[in-house]
Design an enzyme around this catalytic site. Sequence first.
Site, short mmCIF file in Angstrom:
data_model
loop_
_atom_site.label_atom_id
_atom_site.label_comp_id
_atom_site.label_asym_id
_atom_site.label_seq_id
_atom_site.Cartn_x
_atom_site.Cartn_y
_atom_site.Cartn_z
N GLU A 59 0.83 -1.21 0.00
CA GLU A 59 0.00 0.00 0.00
C GLU A 59 0.86 1.26 0.00
O GLU A 59 0.55 2.23 -0.70
CB GLU A 59 -0.93 0.00 1.22
CG GLU A 59 -1.84 1.22 1.28
CD GLU A 59 -2.65 1.29 2.56
OE1 GLU A 59 -2.58 0.36 3.37
OE2 GLU A 59 -3.34 2.32 2.76
N GLU A 190 -9.92 5.88 0.45
CA GLU A 190 -9.53 4.48 0.33
C GLU A 190 -9.83 4.11 -1.12
O GLU A 190 -11.00 3.95 -1.50
CB GLU A 190 -10.32 3.60 1.29
CG GLU A 190 -9.96 3.79 2.76
CD GLU A 190 -8.68 3.05 3.19
OE1 GLU A 190 -7.98 2.49 2.33
OE2 GLU A 190 -8.41 3.07 4.41
ZN LIG Z 1 -3.84 2.75 4.66
#
Ligand SMILES: [Zn+2]
Length: 226
Positions: A59, A190
């Site tokens: 990520e 997100e």
């Molecule tokens: Zn994160």
Amino acid sequence: MTPPSAPPITSGKVVVLDPGHNGGNASHPAEINRKVPAGRGQTKPCNTTGTATNAGYPEHEFTWDVAQRVGKALAGKGIRVVYTRQNDSGVGPCVDRRAAIGNEADADAVVSIHADGSTAAGANGFHVAYSSPPLNAAQGEPSTRLAQVVRDTLRTGGFSTSNYIGGNGLSARSDLGGLNLSTRPAVLVECGNMRNAAEAARMTSAEGRQQYASAIAAAIEAYLAS
Ligand SMILES: [Zn+2]
């Protein structure tokens, strides 16, 4: 003779881009597990390692690359871009420091970029988190409007809203330190679920990351111009 064109309405605005996590977090557990203020009387770990695709694409690397691409697009419009971290190999900064960077820059908009890691079957799609209930004026109408514009623009860009968290691509949160501590309009995107095969494929490709970045940059420009 062509008259000189007026500068874009967004020129001179300040945007803080906050790429989630950092490449050195995993190897520095003591530093990133240190508790820091997270707003609403809570404390939280300084930072976390973040998630990854099943193939191991992390990520922090995704958020770093997307943030750079967003920043390039915004800088091209005369917007001053400030990043909460300067590389993808460091540790932190802590969530309270990330919020302070936006506050100290007097940012017109703060956008944190993340990707999720849900292992629930079929979980996919993006959502945009904002602080709620708001703790100051910036967390009220400005932040919820920023969240809506980012949601709308990502959707227009071909991204689908989350089918497993929030509602209609938005998520009201009281537990995110970076948002709680912000005194500027701030949201956390997100971008999708790294554990979902289709979204992982998109996030792993440079073309896919550019699609995320183009949509996020367009959303920030639309918000600043509104
Ligand atoms: Zn994160």
